[in-house]
Design an enzyme around this catalytic site. Structure first.
Site, PDB file in Angstrom:
ATOM      1  N   PHE A 157       0.979  -1.179  -0.083  1.00 42.61           N
ATOM      2  CA  PHE A 157       0.042   0.019   0.041  1.00 42.61           C
ATOM      3  C   PHE A 157       0.840   1.437  -0.014  1.00 42.61           C
ATOM      4  CE2 PHE A 157      -2.211   3.532   1.512  1.00 42.61           C
ATOM      5  CZ  PHE A 157      -3.445   3.470   0.771  1.00 42.61           C
ATOM      6  N   ASP A 199       9.396   3.105   1.817  1.00 38.79           N
ATOM      7  CA  ASP A 199       8.075   3.725   2.161  1.00 38.79           C
ATOM      8  C   ASP A 199       7.812   3.558   3.797  1.00 38.79           C
ATOM      9  OD1 ASP A 199       5.591   4.852   2.867  1.00 38.79           O
ATOM     10  OD2 ASP A 199       4.689   3.906   0.931  1.00 38.79           O
ATOM     11  N   LYS A 241       2.360  10.840   7.325  1.00 38.57           N
ATOM     12  CA  LYS A 241       1.506  10.609   8.475  1.00 38.57           C
ATOM     13  C   LYS A 241       2.047  11.330   9.624  1.00 38.57           C
ATOM     14  CE  LYS A 241      -1.044   6.643   6.980  1.00 38.57           C
ATOM     15  NZ  LYS A 241      -0.888   5.877   5.743  1.00 38.57           N
TER      16      LYS A 241
HETATM   17  C1  LIG Z   1      -0.800   5.843   4.360  1.00 37.05           C
HETATM   18  C2  LIG Z   1       0.354   5.568   3.614  1.00 37.05           C
HETATM   19  C3  LIG Z   1       0.502   5.831   2.042  1.00 37.05           C
HETATM   20  C4  LIG Z   1      -0.537   6.993   1.604  1.00 37.05           C
HETATM   21  O1  LIG Z   1      -0.471   8.199   2.562  1.00 37.05           O
HETATM   22  P1  LIG Z   1      -1.765   9.128   2.323  1.00 37.05           P
HETATM   23  O2  LIG Z   1      -1.262  10.640   3.146  1.00 37.05           O
HETATM   24  O3  LIG Z   1      -2.856   8.616   2.718  1.00 37.05           O
HETATM   25  O4  LIG Z   1      -1.735   9.736   0.876  1.00 37.05           O
HETATM   26  C5  LIG Z   1       1.562   5.577   1.754  1.00 37.05           C
HETATM   27  N1  LIG Z   1       2.432   4.549   2.115  1.00 37.05           N
HETATM   28  C6  LIG Z   1       2.243   4.035   3.223  1.00 37.05           C
HETATM   29  C7  LIG Z   1       2.839   2.848   3.719  1.00 37.05           C
HETATM   30  C8  LIG Z   1       0.921   4.506   4.175  1.00 37.05           C
HETATM   31  O5  LIG Z   1       0.684   3.798   5.229  1.00 37.05           O
END
Ligand SMILES: *Cc1c(COP(=O)(O)O)cnc(C)c1O
Length: 400
Positions: A141, A226, A255
């Site tokens: 994700f 990420d 986040k």
């Molecule tokens: C939440 C998340 C995203 C996307 O972030 P948004 O601020 O919702 O666009 C990307 N990568 C990971 C691992 C995430 O948990």
């Protein structure tokens, strides 16, 4: 129009139905606790998918925001502003890197990392134009943009959004040999979550991240981590990669970087990577704005003390110890995670993840289910041990 039912009905009538929230309407929050419009209190065991690592209304973050609100909030990058340099320098130092490229949301930072890797591939590695490929993991994700869902393996995230962006190769997560086989002359990056959050808090096998690091170094490929959900204290270390002593070439952050106050994301790397950008080649109106920098700088200051990482490690040990006991009872089939972060698979005999989430809500605990049978536990790192124990008591009661 202030009852829960009325507010939910109005939301359903006037907003797109791209979420299926629990039937609670939050009115205020403090620390690890939420209060709904009818005055009921709930323990927040989701923390905005780790956007709220430092808790709701964290005094230092709110003060930093309030001070900045009264000075200047937005300049655009057309001008310099006086919070920018310190934010970039301190975040780069926290990451052990040289440069920061600030954006707003996580998806934008991942997009920025994809662009960075491709530009680096053409300009530095010498990949022939238009041929750059990025290897990613199944069940990833990384966000919701059209390019990012192009390399998702989740049918729900992709259906009816094509045509998709080419240039991505998908390998099973945790399988180093599959990764090795997927890397070619044209590969510019391997993009991974060091722990897969949305997939159900999947921790890769020991040695995997170290293997990815060695492989990418040998083959002249960028390792892009990420750490949007796994980073900034959640796992008991500043980054989930730290657990294997691994330093990726590129960190993607979001986040918790915005302290639960404003959206702040960033790509962090050395100058030989982020140096590929020249004026006009990438940007964002809001990226790196004064308010975002003021709050995120305070987030970095909180992390520099190490106290949140330590708290996540200590409370995380306790959390995983308690969850292991639940596994022994047979109601929980598997628990995964690190620090104050757990994916808990519920035996379907006791209900779906959604059922368990709703029953927890009735007992004053908010969590979120994922992939049917899993609930995810990720309270703010400021949660007290007593509150955590109380939340676990409610989980035990729901599964009794
Ligand atoms: C939440 C998340 C995203 C996307 O972030 P948004 O601020 O919702 O666009 C990307 N990568 C990971 C691992 C995430 O948990």
């Amino acid at each position: 129009m202030t009852t829960t039912e009325d507010l939910i009905a109005a939301a359903e009538a006037h907003s797109a139905h791209n979420y299926h929230p629990l039937p609670v309407v939050v009115a205020s929050a403090e620390g690890a606790w939420l209060t709904d419009v009818e005055g009921r209190r709930y323990l927040d065991m989701l923390a905005g998918y780790s956007a709220l690592n430092f808790g709701h209304g964290n005094r230092r973050l709110i003060e930093a925001a309030e001070k900045q609100l009264r000075r200047v909030t937005l300049t655009s990058r057309a001008f310099h502003h006086d919070r920018f340099a310190e934010f970039c320098a301190r975040l780069a130092r926290l990451c052990g890197k040289e440069m920061v490229l600030p954006m707003n949301t996580g998806a934008e930072a991942v997009e920025t990392a994809v662009k960075t890797a491709r530009k680096w591939g053409y300009q530095v590695k010498g990949v022939p134009d238009g041929r750059a490929r990025i290897v990613v993991a199944a069940d990833n994700f990384h966000g919701r943009t059209t390019t990012i869902v192009s390399f998702s393996t989740d049918p729900e995230a992709r259906a009816d959004y094509g045509p998709f962006t080419p240039g991505f190769d998908i390998v099973p997560y945790g399988d180093l040999e599959a990764l090795r086989a997927a890397v070619t002359e044209d590969t510019v990056a391997v993009l991974l979550e060091p722990i897969q959050g949305e997939a159900g808090v999947l921790v890769p096998p020991p040695g995997y991240l170290r293997g990815v690091r060695e492989l990418t170094r040998e083959r002249g490929v960028l390792f892009v981590a990420d750490e949007i959900q796994s980073g900034l204290g959640r796992t008991g270390r500043t980054f989930a990669c730290d657990h294997e002593g691994v330093v990726p070439d590129v960190y993607v952050l979001g986040k918790a970087l915005g302290g639960g106050v404003v959206p702040v994301s960033a790509v962090v790397a050395d100058a030989d990577v982020l140096g590929v950008f020249k004026p006009g080649e990438h940007g964002s109106t809001f990226g790196g704005n004064p308010l975002a920098c003021a709050v995120a700088l305070e987030v970095v200051a909180l992390l520099e003390t190490g106290e949140f990482q330590q708290r996540a490690a200590e409370l995380g040990d306790h959390l995983h110890g308690e969850l292991a006991l639940l596994t022994e009872s047979g109601r929980v089939t598997e628990v995964r995670g690190r620090g104050l972060w757990a994916g808990v698979d519920i035996d379907p005999a006791y209900g779906s993840g959604r059922d368990v989430s709703e029953r927890l809500m009735e007992r004053g605990v908010l969590v979120k289910d994922t992939h049917g049978a899993t609930i995810r536990i990720a309270p703010p790192l400021v949660i007290s041990k007593d509150d955590l124990d109380w939340g676990l008591d409610q989980l035990r009661a729901v599964l009794a």
